[in-house]
Enzyme design. Structure first.
Site, PDB file in Angstrom:
ATOM      1  N   GLY A 156       0.831  -1.192   0.000  1.00 21.07           N
ATOM      2  CA  GLY A 156       0.000   0.000   0.000  1.00 21.07           C
ATOM      3  C   GLY A 156       0.865   1.241   0.000  1.00 21.07           C
ATOM      4  CD  GLN A 182       3.183   5.694   2.738  1.00 24.94           C
ATOM      5  OE1 GLN A 182       2.166   5.199   2.264  1.00 24.94           O
ATOM      6  NE2 GLN A 182       4.180   4.968   3.240  1.00 24.94           N
ATOM      7  CB  CYS A 188       5.232   1.919   7.357  1.00 26.65           C
ATOM      8  SG  CYS A 188       4.647   3.399   6.521  1.00 26.65           S
ATOM      9  CG  LEU A 189       6.590   1.016   1.329  1.00 25.61           C
ATOM     10  CD1 LEU A 189       6.010   1.344  -0.041  1.00 25.61           C
ATOM     11  CD2 LEU A 189       7.693  -0.018   1.228  1.00 25.61           C
ATOM     12  CG  HIS A 225      -0.585   0.921   7.290  1.00 26.37           C
ATOM     13  ND1 HIS A 225       0.333   0.525   8.225  1.00 26.37           N
ATOM     14  CD2 HIS A 225       0.101   1.707   6.412  1.00 26.37           C
ATOM     15  CE1 HIS A 225       1.518   1.036   7.936  1.00 26.37           C
ATOM     16  NE2 HIS A 225       1.397   1.764   6.830  1.00 26.37           N
ATOM     17  CD  GLU A 226      -0.963   2.325   2.768  1.00 33.11           C
ATOM     18  OE1 GLU A 226      -0.591   3.513   2.607  1.00 33.11           O
ATOM     19  OE2 GLU A 226      -0.171   1.413   3.070  1.00 33.11           O
ATOM     20  CG  HIS A 245       0.232   6.697   5.622  1.00 33.19           C
ATOM     21  ND1 HIS A 245       1.375   7.180   6.209  1.00 33.19           N
ATOM     22  CD2 HIS A 245       0.454   5.366   5.421  1.00 33.19           C
ATOM     23  CE1 HIS A 245       2.252   6.202   6.357  1.00 33.19           C
ATOM     24  NE2 HIS A 245       1.713   5.088   5.891  1.00 33.19           N
TER      25      HIS A 245
END
Length: 162
Positions: free
Chosen positions: A46, A51, A91-92, A133-134, A137
């Site tokens: 994701g 991000q 997480c990225l 999660h996304e 953000h």
């Protein structure tokens, strides 16, 4: 299509509230394509607008399931339905670490797709976790804010570092 720089923890853009998307245009279509390319290149499941430095309510998800993925979620609104699940997340934007997070098991999400059509989806398990999660953000929340018991450093192969 291009791979964009993923912003990492400490970058103030990750802590900002995103603005709703009002219309689809060529720049947004390009952004969606770039976000998928960036997510896949980084082996993620994701990726959200902030991000990649874009404060728009937009995220892309592909957890490796067939239907209904890959997903483009524009202006998503998550409604918790029932149950809880606890599991590891990474997480990225927080590379090299993971942590245990408790989230709602079964959710409903209302969103616009890439054609700006209203959609509703119920999800559980991994897809539910990814959506929550996304969408966090998009409100300036990182999974590290919800981690139970601290972060664990991981090696490049994904094994816990000793």
């Amino acid at each position: 299509m291009a791979i964009r720089e993923v912003r990492t923890e400490g970058d103030p853009v990750l802590r900002k509230e995103c603005k709703p998307v009002k219309e689809m245009n060529d720049r947004l279509i390009e952004l969606i394509d770039d976000m998928f390319d960036t997510m896949y290149a980084a082996n993620g499941v994701g990726l959200a607008g902030p991000q990649v430095g874009i404060l728009k309510q937009l995220c892309v998800i592909d957890c490796g399931m067939e239907e209904p993925e890959p997903l483009v979620l524009i202006n998503p609104v998550v409604t918790p339905l029932d149950g809880i699940q606890t599991g590891e997340e990474g997480c990225l934007s927080v590379p090299g670490y993971q942590g245990i997070v408790t989230r709602v098991e079964h959710i409903k999400v209302n969103f616009l797709n890439e054609d700006m059509e209203e959609c509703e989806l119920e999800a559980d398990g991994l897809l539910s976790r990814c959506i929550q999660h996304e969408t966090d953000h998009l409100h300036g929340i990182l999974y590290t804010d919800k981690v139970e018991g601290g972060l664990t450093k991981v090696t490049a192969e994904g094994e816990d570092a000793e």
